[in-house]
Design an enzyme around this catalytic site. Structure first.
Site, short mmCIF file in Angstrom:
data_model
loop_
_atom_site.label_atom_id
_atom_site.label_comp_id
_atom_site.label_asym_id
_atom_site.label_seq_id
_atom_site.Cartn_x
_atom_site.Cartn_y
_atom_site.Cartn_z
N HIS A 57 0.82 -1.21 0.00
CA HIS A 57 0.00 0.00 0.00
C HIS A 57 0.86 1.27 0.00
O HIS A 57 0.39 2.34 0.35
CB HIS A 57 -0.92 0.02 1.22
CG HIS A 57 -1.75 -1.20 1.36
ND1 HIS A 57 -2.58 -1.61 0.36
CD2 HIS A 57 -1.86 -2.11 2.35
CE1 HIS A 57 -3.20 -2.73 0.73
NE2 HIS A 57 -2.76 -3.06 1.93
N HIS A 219 -6.98 -4.59 -1.00
CA HIS A 219 -6.20 -5.82 -0.94
C HIS A 219 -6.45 -6.73 -2.13
O HIS A 219 -6.29 -7.94 -2.02
CB HIS A 219 -6.51 -6.58 0.35
CG HIS A 219 -6.14 -5.80 1.56
ND1 HIS A 219 -7.01 -4.97 2.19
CD2 HIS A 219 -4.96 -5.70 2.21
CE1 HIS A 219 -6.39 -4.40 3.21
NE2 HIS A 219 -5.16 -4.81 3.25
#
Lengths: 334, 210
Positions: A57, A219
């Protein structure tokens, strides 16, 4: 798949070494368990702010370690929450005795591991307060689900809490400000393609050219629904409508902060086009975009998409947002 | 047919589980990709390798010691929900096993009950949420009912119940964990944690049957 990885097994550790080697004045990296901490931590008399989550991320969270934002970050394996050991070690490294605020995204793995760490720390007299970020309006929030995912608002919570800690606020005050950001934030993301997981070299879901996933998380999990592709303006309008509709009738007024993050593959050009429409949309609703952040700050590997976040500002939140920050990925003031 | 499970036996069961996870790693990851983030196979594989290595390096005298070491290694190497849930389950199992040199049917019932409760507490999940807890609850209930018939019968009953539960859950809508974010779209998918749990109970039954 051609990527700039030496090996799928060393992606995370080599990236962390890279960030530590290029920002030695800001942070240091610890291994086994892995965490990154401000070089000057623990900072006497100050509350520490620790966050973490799966890797993939970037720049969240490792790029936000430094004065005015995070005291430490614990990156887990790719898309996997950190272990309780990592969180515990990071907190012990930066806690100055004034307590630590844990910024946790509402994903079951993150919640459980931070909770285990907090239990271990409490047994040793280290005080923590958890700010749970759950801002994703794509997820139906009911007693029958795990609640909403924590996405874009996490970056805003980390900035505000970091600034409050820097000015000397107490543990309870820093946590309260973090929770206030959560309560006043809503997010939604959409994607034209999923991210590519290094271990498999495959996209985590496949999308035909004429379809998009609406309401994606970060995700690689599929979104809430699949829709036909539309022009960007229409997609932004739909996202903004969902975000704004989720606020209570009298909650959405005055100055707002607009956060547009690319999810990995969206270019700065594309992020600006999305931001343009979002500002126009908010303006039409009689809201003033008083602050904004546009760029790729919370990504999902190379996912092609964006996530939009609206935070309803008050005077104090605006002041903390403007406070100086010096991290690898975010820096202004001073 | 052994009626008591020693530390050596339990170490062998975990080695068997590690091989099963390694063998089905891609399947577990594929199932997780459909509903979550696609890391269940790789994560559990990494954790079980570390656990088996630890057991080889520091052999344990009691089943409680084995459970404790495996639980600790999983908590510190896996991360995510699976590390926390499996780790908590085995740490609770260790506590229930205590200092006993071997587990008989009665101790095994208690171990399974406490491990199952640990999963519910850590994951704040209940039956019907479509998580690994459904499999553990089914196995635990069946084990308690079969306890009077001895350890092999207990482990066989637990494994059969785990397999049935894993299948029964497929059409359900997930209410906890990452799959729950998909809402209706989580239906008709096999839950990866339920599948890996079913594999674990299968390893216990295979040991008893050997």
């Amino acid at each position: 798949m051609k990527r700039l990885y030496n090996s799928p097994d060393t992606v995370v550790s080599e990236a962390l070494e890279g960030i530590a080697l290029t920002h030695p004045e800001l942070l240091r990296v610890a291994h086994d368990p892995t965490y990154l901490a401000r070089v000057d931590a623990p900072v006497a008399g100050r509350v520490a702010v620790v966050s973490g989550g799966g890797s993939g991320h970037e720049p969240m969270h490792v790029g936000f370690v430094g004065p005015g934002m995070l005291s430490a970050a614990c990156p887990g394996e790719l898309f996997t929450s950190p272990t309780a050991d990592q969180v515990e070690a990071a907190v012990r490294a930066v806690d100055a005795g004034a307590g630590t605020v844990l910024v946790v995204k509402n994903y079951s793995g993150d919640v459980m591991n931070f909770e285990m760490a907090a239990e271990l720390l409490a047994a040793d007299g280290v005080a923590t307060e958890t700010v749970l970020v759950a801002d994703d309006v794509a997820v139906e929030d009911s007693t029958y689900t795990s609640g909403r995912r924590g996405v874009g608002a996490t970056v805003l919570v980390e900035k505000v809490c970091g600034a409050a800690a820097e000015r000397g606020d107490s543990l309870a005050q820093v946590a309260e400000l973090g929770r206030r950001v959560c309560a006043r934030s809503r997010s939604l993301g959409f994607a034209l393609s999923a991210g590519t997981v290094p271990a498999t070299g495959r996209r985590s879901f496949e999308l035909p050219d004429d379809e998009i996933e609406f309401g994606v998380g970060i995700h690689g999990e599929p979104g809430r629904e699949r829709r036909p592709m539309q022009p960007v303006d229409a997609l932004v309008d739909r996202a903004m409508a969902a975000i704004c509709a989720d606020f209570g009738a009298d909650e959405l007024a005055g100055d707002v902060l607009l956060f547009v993050t690319g999810l990995g593959s969206a270019t700065p050009l594309e992020c600006s086009i999305v931001a343009r429409r979002a500002v126009q949309d908010l303006d039409r609703r009689g809201l003033r975009v008083a602050r904004n952040l546009v760029g790729s700050y919370m990504t999902s590997l190379d996912m092609l998409g964006v996530s939009l976040t609206v935070l309803v500002l008050d005077e104090q939140l605006a002041e903390l947002w403007d406070a100086p920050v010096r991290t690898a990925a975010l820096r202004w003031g001073r | 047919m052994a009626d008591r499970l020693s530390a050596t036996d339990l170490t062998a069961v975990f080695a068997d589980f590690q091989r099963a996870v390694e063998r089905d790693r891609d399947l577990l990851t594929e199932l997780d990709t459909a509903v979550g983030d696609g890391d269940h196979g790789t994560n559990l594989d990494r954790g079980m390798r570390a656990a088996v290595e630890a057991l080889a390096a520091i052999p344990q005298d009691t089943p409680g010691g084995v459970f404790n070491l495996v639980g600790r290694r999983l908590v510190s190497t896996v991360g995510g929900a699976s590390g926390a849930l499996y780790g908590t389950a085995f740490l609770r199992a260790a506590r229930a096993a205590g200092a006993a040199e071997a587990l008989d049917a009665a101790t095994c019932t208690a171990v399974l009950r406490d491990a199952t409760t640990g999963i519910a507490e850590r994951g704040k999940c209940a039956t019907g949420d479509k998580t690994m807890y459904d499999v553990w609850m089914a196995a635990s209930t069946a084990a308690a009912a079969a306890a009077g018939d001895g350890l092999p019968a207990l482990l066989a009953a637990a494994s059969t119940a785990a397999g049935a539960a894993e299948q029964e859950m497929v059409p359900w809508q997930a209410r906890r964990g990452r799959a729950s974010y998909l809402g209706e779209r989580s239906k008709d998918h096999r839950d990866p944690g339920a599948v890996s749990s079913r594999l674990l109970f299968g390893c216990f039954a295979a040991w008893a049957d050997a």
